[in-house]
Design a protein around this motif. Structure first.
Motif, PDB file in Angstrom:
ATOM      1  N   PHE A  67       0.834  -1.188   0.000  1.00  0.00           N
ATOM      2  CA  PHE A  67       0.000   0.000   0.000  1.00  0.00           C
ATOM      3  C   PHE A  67       0.872   1.242   0.000  1.00  0.00           C
ATOM      4  O   PHE A  67       1.939   1.243   0.578  1.00  0.00           O
ATOM      5  N   ILE A  68       0.358   2.286  -0.597  1.00  0.00           N
ATOM      6  CA  ILE A  68       0.925   3.612  -0.430  1.00  0.00           C
ATOM      7  C   ILE A  68      -0.193   4.472   0.119  1.00  0.00           C
ATOM      8  O   ILE A  68      -1.141   4.796  -0.591  1.00  0.00           O
ATOM      9  N   GLU A  69      -0.091   4.789   1.399  1.00  0.00           N
ATOM     10  CA  GLU A  69      -1.141   5.537   2.063  1.00  0.00           C
ATOM     11  C   GLU A  69      -0.768   7.008   2.133  1.00  0.00           C
ATOM     12  O   GLU A  69       0.395   7.364   2.312  1.00  0.00           O
ATOM     13  N   SER A  70      -1.765   7.865   2.039  1.00  0.00           N
ATOM     14  CA  SER A  70      -1.536   9.293   2.176  1.00  0.00           C
ATOM     15  C   SER A  70      -2.799   9.951   2.694  1.00  0.00           C
ATOM     16  O   SER A  70      -3.881   9.362   2.699  1.00  0.00           O
ATOM     17  N   GLY A  71      -2.625  11.209   3.100  1.00  0.00           N
ATOM     18  CA  GLY A  71      -3.757  11.973   3.612  1.00  0.00           C
ATOM     19  C   GLY A  71      -3.738  12.052   5.115  1.00  0.00           C
ATOM     20  O   GLY A  71      -2.723  11.823   5.758  1.00  0.00           O
ATOM     21  N   GLY A  72      -4.894  12.360   5.689  1.00  0.00           N
ATOM     22  CA  GLY A  72      -4.998  12.510   7.123  1.00  0.00           C
ATOM     23  C   GLY A  72      -4.565  13.893   7.554  1.00  0.00           C
ATOM     24  O   GLY A  72      -4.471  14.812   6.758  1.00  0.00           O
TER      25      GLY A  72
ATOM     26  N   ALA B 196      -3.173   3.526  -2.365  1.00  0.00           N
ATOM     27  CA  ALA B 196      -2.862   2.952  -3.661  1.00  0.00           C
ATOM     28  C   ALA B 196      -2.306   1.549  -3.456  1.00  0.00           C
ATOM     29  O   ALA B 196      -1.411   1.348  -2.637  1.00  0.00           O
ATOM     30  N   ALA B 197      -2.860   0.595  -4.198  1.00  0.00           N
ATOM     31  CA  ALA B 197      -2.445  -0.792  -4.044  1.00  0.00           C
ATOM     32  C   ALA B 197      -1.899  -1.332  -5.357  1.00  0.00           C
ATOM     33  O   ALA B 197      -2.132  -0.770  -6.421  1.00  0.00           O
ATOM     34  N   SER B 198      -1.188  -2.421  -5.252  1.00  0.00           N
ATOM     35  CA  SER B 198      -0.716  -3.073  -6.464  1.00  0.00           C
ATOM     36  C   SER B 198      -1.911  -3.631  -7.223  1.00  0.00           C
ATOM     37  O   SER B 198      -2.957  -3.914  -6.641  1.00  0.00           O
ATOM     38  N   GLU B 199      -1.737  -3.793  -8.535  1.00  0.00           N
ATOM     39  CA  GLU B 199      -2.849  -4.230  -9.367  1.00  0.00           C
ATOM     40  C   GLU B 199      -3.369  -5.601  -8.935  1.00  0.00           C
ATOM     41  O   GLU B 199      -4.571  -5.865  -8.982  1.00  0.00           O
ATOM     42  N   GLY B 200      -2.497  -6.450  -8.485  1.00  0.00           N
ATOM     43  CA  GLY B 200      -2.916  -7.780  -8.067  1.00  0.00           C
ATOM     44  C   GLY B 200      -3.824  -7.783  -6.864  1.00  0.00           C
ATOM     45  O   GLY B 200      -4.620  -8.700  -6.664  1.00  0.00           O
ATOM     46  N   ILE B 201      -3.695  -6.759  -6.055  1.00  0.00           N
ATOM     47  CA  ILE B 201      -4.552  -6.637  -4.878  1.00  0.00           C
ATOM     48  C   ILE B 201      -5.847  -5.915  -5.237  1.00  0.00           C
ATOM     49  O   ILE B 201      -6.946  -6.356  -4.939  1.00  0.00           O
ATOM     50  N   TYR B 202      -5.697  -4.775  -5.913  1.00  0.00           N
ATOM     51  CA  TYR B 202      -6.843  -3.898  -6.171  1.00  0.00           C
ATOM     52  C   TYR B 202      -7.946  -4.614  -6.929  1.00  0.00           C
ATOM     53  O   TYR B 202      -9.121  -4.449  -6.649  1.00  0.00           O
ATOM     54  N   GLY B 203      -7.582  -5.410  -7.914  1.00  0.00           N
ATOM     55  CA  GLY B 203      -8.586  -6.030  -8.767  1.00  0.00           C
ATOM     56  C   GLY B 203      -9.165  -7.324  -8.231  1.00  0.00           C
ATOM     57  O   GLY B 203     -10.078  -7.887  -8.846  1.00  0.00           O
ATOM     58  N   ARG B 204      -8.659  -7.807  -7.101  1.00  0.00           N
ATOM     59  CA  ARG B 204      -9.087  -9.106  -6.612  1.00  0.00           C
ATOM     60  C   ARG B 204      -9.743  -9.078  -5.243  1.00  0.00           C
ATOM     61  O   ARG B 204     -10.516  -9.967  -4.909  1.00  0.00           O
ATOM     62  N   TYR B 205      -9.411  -8.083  -4.432  1.00  0.00           N
ATOM     63  CA  TYR B 205      -9.850  -8.091  -3.042  1.00  0.00           C
ATOM     64  C   TYR B 205     -10.668  -6.854  -2.699  1.00  0.00           C
ATOM     65  O   TYR B 205     -10.589  -5.820  -3.365  1.00  0.00           O
TER      66      TYR B 205
ATOM     67  N   ARG C 181     -13.403   4.617  -5.596  1.00  0.00           N
ATOM     68  CA  ARG C 181     -12.306   3.891  -6.220  1.00  0.00           C
ATOM     69  C   ARG C 181     -11.945   4.554  -7.553  1.00  0.00           C
ATOM     70  O   ARG C 181     -12.806   5.037  -8.270  1.00  0.00           O
ATOM     71  N   ASP C 182     -10.657   4.548  -7.859  1.00  0.00           N
ATOM     72  CA  ASP C 182     -10.161   4.982  -9.163  1.00  0.00           C
ATOM     73  C   ASP C 182      -9.466   3.782  -9.781  1.00  0.00           C
ATOM     74  O   ASP C 182      -8.339   3.452  -9.419  1.00  0.00           O
ATOM     75  N   ASN C 183     -10.144   3.132 -10.707  1.00  0.00           N
ATOM     76  CA  ASN C 183      -9.617   1.903 -11.279  1.00  0.00           C
ATOM     77  C   ASN C 183      -8.377   2.149 -12.145  1.00  0.00           C
ATOM     78  O   ASN C 183      -7.580   1.241 -12.360  1.00  0.00           O
ATOM     79  N   GLU C 184      -8.222   3.348 -12.658  1.00  0.00           N
ATOM     80  CA  GLU C 184      -7.037   3.661 -13.461  1.00  0.00           C
ATOM     81  C   GLU C 184      -5.793   3.740 -12.595  1.00  0.00           C
ATOM     82  O   GLU C 184      -4.686   3.454 -13.051  1.00  0.00           O
ATOM     83  N   LYS C 185      -5.997   4.130 -11.339  1.00  0.00           N
ATOM     84  CA  LYS C 185      -4.862   4.335 -10.442  1.00  0.00           C
ATOM     85  C   LYS C 185      -4.747   3.259  -9.375  1.00  0.00           C
ATOM     86  O   LYS C 185      -3.881   3.347  -8.503  1.00  0.00           O
ATOM     87  N   ASN C 186      -5.640   2.251  -9.424  1.00  0.00           N
ATOM     88  CA  ASN C 186      -5.647   1.191  -8.400  1.00  0.00           C
ATOM     89  C   ASN C 186      -5.680   1.797  -6.998  1.00  0.00           C
ATOM     90  O   ASN C 186      -4.956   1.346  -6.088  1.00  0.00           O
ATOM     91  N   THR C 187      -6.493   2.790  -6.839  1.00  0.00           N
ATOM     92  CA  THR C 187      -6.505   3.556  -5.596  1.00  0.00           C
ATOM     93  C   THR C 187      -7.922   3.677  -5.048  1.00  0.00           C
ATOM     94  O   THR C 187      -8.868   3.875  -5.803  1.00  0.00           O
ATOM     95  N   VAL C 188      -8.027   3.547  -3.732  1.00  0.00           N
ATOM     96  CA  VAL C 188      -9.281   3.836  -3.050  1.00  0.00           C
ATOM     97  C   VAL C 188      -9.108   5.118  -2.239  1.00  0.00           C
ATOM     98  O   VAL C 188      -8.007   5.410  -1.763  1.00  0.00           O
TER      99      VAL C 188
END
Length: 121
Positions: free
Chosen positions: A4-9, A23-32, A71-78
């Motif tokens: 994960f790459i976390e930001s904000g707060g 932001a997560a790796s594609e293997g995580i974002y699209g499966r879980y 979710r932003d599917n282009e960026k694999n980010t929630v």
């Protein structure tokens, strides 16, 4: 490799807004499912919100109507938009992924490092 790459707060007064991103790796974002837990000092970790790959969402009752996950599917980010924040929202927010609906720690595959959210009265 970080999962994960976390930001904000940050810090805000009651009634204010903050946002988080994960932001997560594609293997995580699209499966879980992905989402956030939070942990306040002296308290156990608690579920906040989750979203699965099909866009379903699940919110903790106390944040419904105030927090919005997207979710932003282009960026694999929630993203988590937090509005009308209250002092009781103060906690470290941890990005997670795992099994839907991701409402219990036993459903979590991996925990992020966490980001601090502080709401003053």
């Amino acid at each position: 490799q970080a999962q994960f790459i976390e930001s904000g707060g940050g810090s805000v007064q009651a009634g204010g807004s903050l946002s988080l991103s994960c932001a997560a790796s594609e293997g995580i974002y699209g499966r879980y499912a992905m989402g956030w837990f939070r942990q306040a000092p002296g308290k156990e970790r608690e579920f906040v919100v989750a979203s699965n790959w099909s866009g379903r969402t699940y919110y903790r009752d106390s944040v419904k109507g105030r927090f919005t996950i997207s979710r932003d599917n282009e960026k694999n980010t929630v993203y988590l938009q937090m509005d009308s924040l209250k002092p009781e929202d103060t906690a470290v927010y941890l990005c997670v992924y795992g099994v839907w609906p991701l409402t219990r720690p036993t459903m979590v595959n991996s925990w992020g490092q966490g980001t601090q959210v502080t709401v003053s009265s």
